[in-house]
Design an enzyme around this catalytic site. Structure first.
Site, PDB file in Angstrom:
ATOM      1  N   ASN A 133       0.850  -1.132   0.047  1.00 41.24           N
ATOM      2  CA  ASN A 133      -0.104  -0.015   0.033  1.00 41.24           C
ATOM      3  C   ASN A 133       0.887   1.335  -0.217  1.00 41.24           C
ATOM      4  OD1 ASN A 133      -1.836   2.007   0.755  1.00 41.24           O
ATOM      5  ND2 ASN A 133      -2.115   1.259   2.596  1.00 41.24           N
ATOM      6  N   LYS A 176       0.164   4.216  -0.161  1.00 43.02           N
ATOM      7  CA  LYS A 176      -0.513   5.754   0.489  1.00 43.02           C
ATOM      8  C   LYS A 176      -0.312   6.770  -0.457  1.00 43.02           C
ATOM      9  CE  LYS A 176       0.036   3.119   4.950  1.00 43.02           C
ATOM     10  NZ  LYS A 176      -0.015   3.347   6.081  1.00 43.02           N
ATOM     11  N   HIS A 234      -9.573   1.030   4.857  1.00 38.46           N
ATOM     12  CA  HIS A 234      -7.972   1.269   5.489  1.00 38.46           C
ATOM     13  C   HIS A 234      -8.198   2.320   6.938  1.00 38.46           C
ATOM     14  CE1 HIS A 234      -3.963   2.535   6.540  1.00 38.46           C
ATOM     15  NE2 HIS A 234      -3.642   1.164   5.914  1.00 38.46           N
ATOM     16  N   GLU A 248      -6.766   4.578   7.901  1.00 35.30           N
ATOM     17  CA  GLU A 248      -6.336   6.047   7.969  1.00 35.30           C
ATOM     18  C   GLU A 248      -7.612   6.553   7.190  1.00 35.30           C
ATOM     19  OE1 GLU A 248      -2.826   5.234   5.861  1.00 35.30           O
ATOM     20  OE2 GLU A 248      -1.821   4.817   7.540  1.00 35.30           O
ATOM     21  N   GLU A 297      -5.293  -5.020  10.600  1.00 34.24           N
ATOM     22  CA  GLU A 297      -4.164  -4.218  10.792  1.00 34.24           C
ATOM     23  C   GLU A 297      -4.457  -3.400  11.953  1.00 34.24           C
ATOM     24  OE1 GLU A 297      -2.414  -2.875   6.915  1.00 34.24           O
ATOM     25  OE2 GLU A 297      -4.189  -1.810   6.967  1.00 34.24           O
ATOM     26  N   GLY A 323       2.666   1.981  10.817  1.00 34.75           N
ATOM     27  CA  GLY A 323       3.540   2.975  10.735  1.00 34.75           C
ATOM     28  C   GLY A 323       4.405   3.314  11.905  1.00 34.75           C
ATOM     29  N   SER A 363       3.595  -2.317  10.076  1.00 34.89           N
ATOM     30  CA  SER A 363       4.669  -2.418  10.422  1.00 34.89           C
ATOM     31  C   SER A 363       5.543  -3.988   9.827  1.00 34.89           C
ATOM     32  CB  SER A 363       5.419  -2.139  11.939  1.00 34.89           C
ATOM     33  OG  SER A 363       4.988  -0.814  12.189  1.00 34.89           O
TER      34      SER A 363
HETATM   35  P1  PGA Z   1       3.171   0.188   7.561  1.00 33.56           P
HETATM   36  O1  PGA Z   1       1.525   0.412   6.962  1.00 33.56           O
HETATM   37  O2  PGA Z   1       3.292  -1.072   6.980  1.00 33.56           O
HETATM   38  O3  PGA Z   1       3.827   1.335   7.179  1.00 33.56           O
HETATM   39  O4  PGA Z   1       3.022   0.083   9.298  1.00 33.56           O
HETATM   40  C1  PGA Z   1       0.631  -0.926   6.913  1.00 33.56           C
HETATM   41  C2  PGA Z   1      -0.783  -0.167   6.220  1.00 33.56           C
HETATM   42  O5  PGA Z   1      -0.966   0.978   6.651  1.00 33.56           O
HETATM   43  O6  PGA Z   1      -1.328  -0.925   5.427  1.00 33.56           O
END
Ligand code: PGA
Length: 251
Positions: A9, A11, A95, A97, A167, A173, A213
């Site tokens: 992803n 983003k 997601h 976010e 997630e 992140g 992560s």
């Molecule tokens: P990350 O993000 O691997 O940077 O933690 C995962 C995601 O948001 O799908």
């Protein structure tokens, strides 16, 4: 047997040029990878160009969101059939976010998932608890609400077009991964919930990805868990070398 899925992803990163150069770096690194579905999810603007670049590589293309209407006066939105037209086979929906910053709810996730599947896309439906919810022992309850709301009314045949991504919000992140045991516990819970609501067969064939992560050095341990069928990768998917190392977890 469930084919593992490693999805990146991207983003809000990468111009068209950067996206093209990323996939061209990636292709040789995963050319020999077998038995893994590799997916990249660039921004909308890069989808069509990246699709051209991916032709014949076996790497699949996802969008990061979609709208639920097929067309109409909905300024700024992108319809599932437009994503299909741009070369996507998958779309990420719900997601955290989007839930956190853009008002996504289980109801909108549900409409988007149904519209995506109707258009022939596979929906990667994201769920996950916040740190406060985990600490209050609400993880399973939160996931149950998100999953039952997000998947409500899907006919059994639609389930082959659904991938779930667990997630934990506190792991995205942050560099803080759920431990293998923590992740496995939740994945097993999700699978049993799926079995209870949508039948044993659907639950057994459903891919449940872990996200938060995921890095080259922790992917192997996560993938060794019986109910973890892949990863949704953010930060580590932005570079070809680290994403390829994750996709090549078995090697
Ligand atoms: P990350 O993000 O691997 O940077 O933690 C995962 C995601 O948001 O799908």
């Amino acid at each position: 047997m469930r084919t593992p899925v490693i999805a990146g992803n991207w983003k809000l990163f990468k111009t068209i040029g950067e996206a093209v150069s990323m996939v061209n770096d990636l292709k040789p690194l995963v050319a020999a990878t077998q038995g893994v579905e590799i997916i990249v999810a660039p921004a909308f603007t890069a989808l069509s160009r990246v699709a051209d670049e991916l032709a014949g590589s076996g790497i699949l293309l996802a969008a990061q969101d979609c709208y639920w209407e097929e067309e109409g006066a909905f300024t700024g939105e992108v319809a599932p059939k437009m994503l299909k037209d741009a070369g996507c086979s998958h779309v990420i929906i719900g997601h955290s976010e989007r839930r956190q910053y853009f008002g996504e709810t289980d109801a909108t996730v549900n409409k988007k998932a149904k519209a995506a599947i109707k258009a022939g896309l596979t929906a990667i439906v994201c769920v996950g608890e916040t740190l406060t919810e985990r600490e209050a022992d609400e993880t399973f309850a939160v996931l149950e609400t998100q999953l039952l709301g997000g998947l409500e009314g899907l006919v059994p045949e639609a389930f082959s077009k659904v991938i779930i991504a667990y997630e934990p919000v506190w792991a995205i992140g942050t560099g803080k991964t759920a431990s293998e045991t923590q992740a496995q516990e939740v994945h097993a819970f999700i699978r049993s919930l799926m079995a209870r609501c949508f039948g044993q067969g659907n639950a057994e064939s459903m891919r449940i990805l872990y996200g938060g992560s995921v890095k080259p050095d922790n992917v192997k341990g996560l993938m060794a868990q019986p109910d973890i069928d892949g990863a949704l990768v953010g930060g580590a998917s932005l570079q070809a070398a680290s994403f390829a190392a994750i996709a090549n977890f078995a090697g």
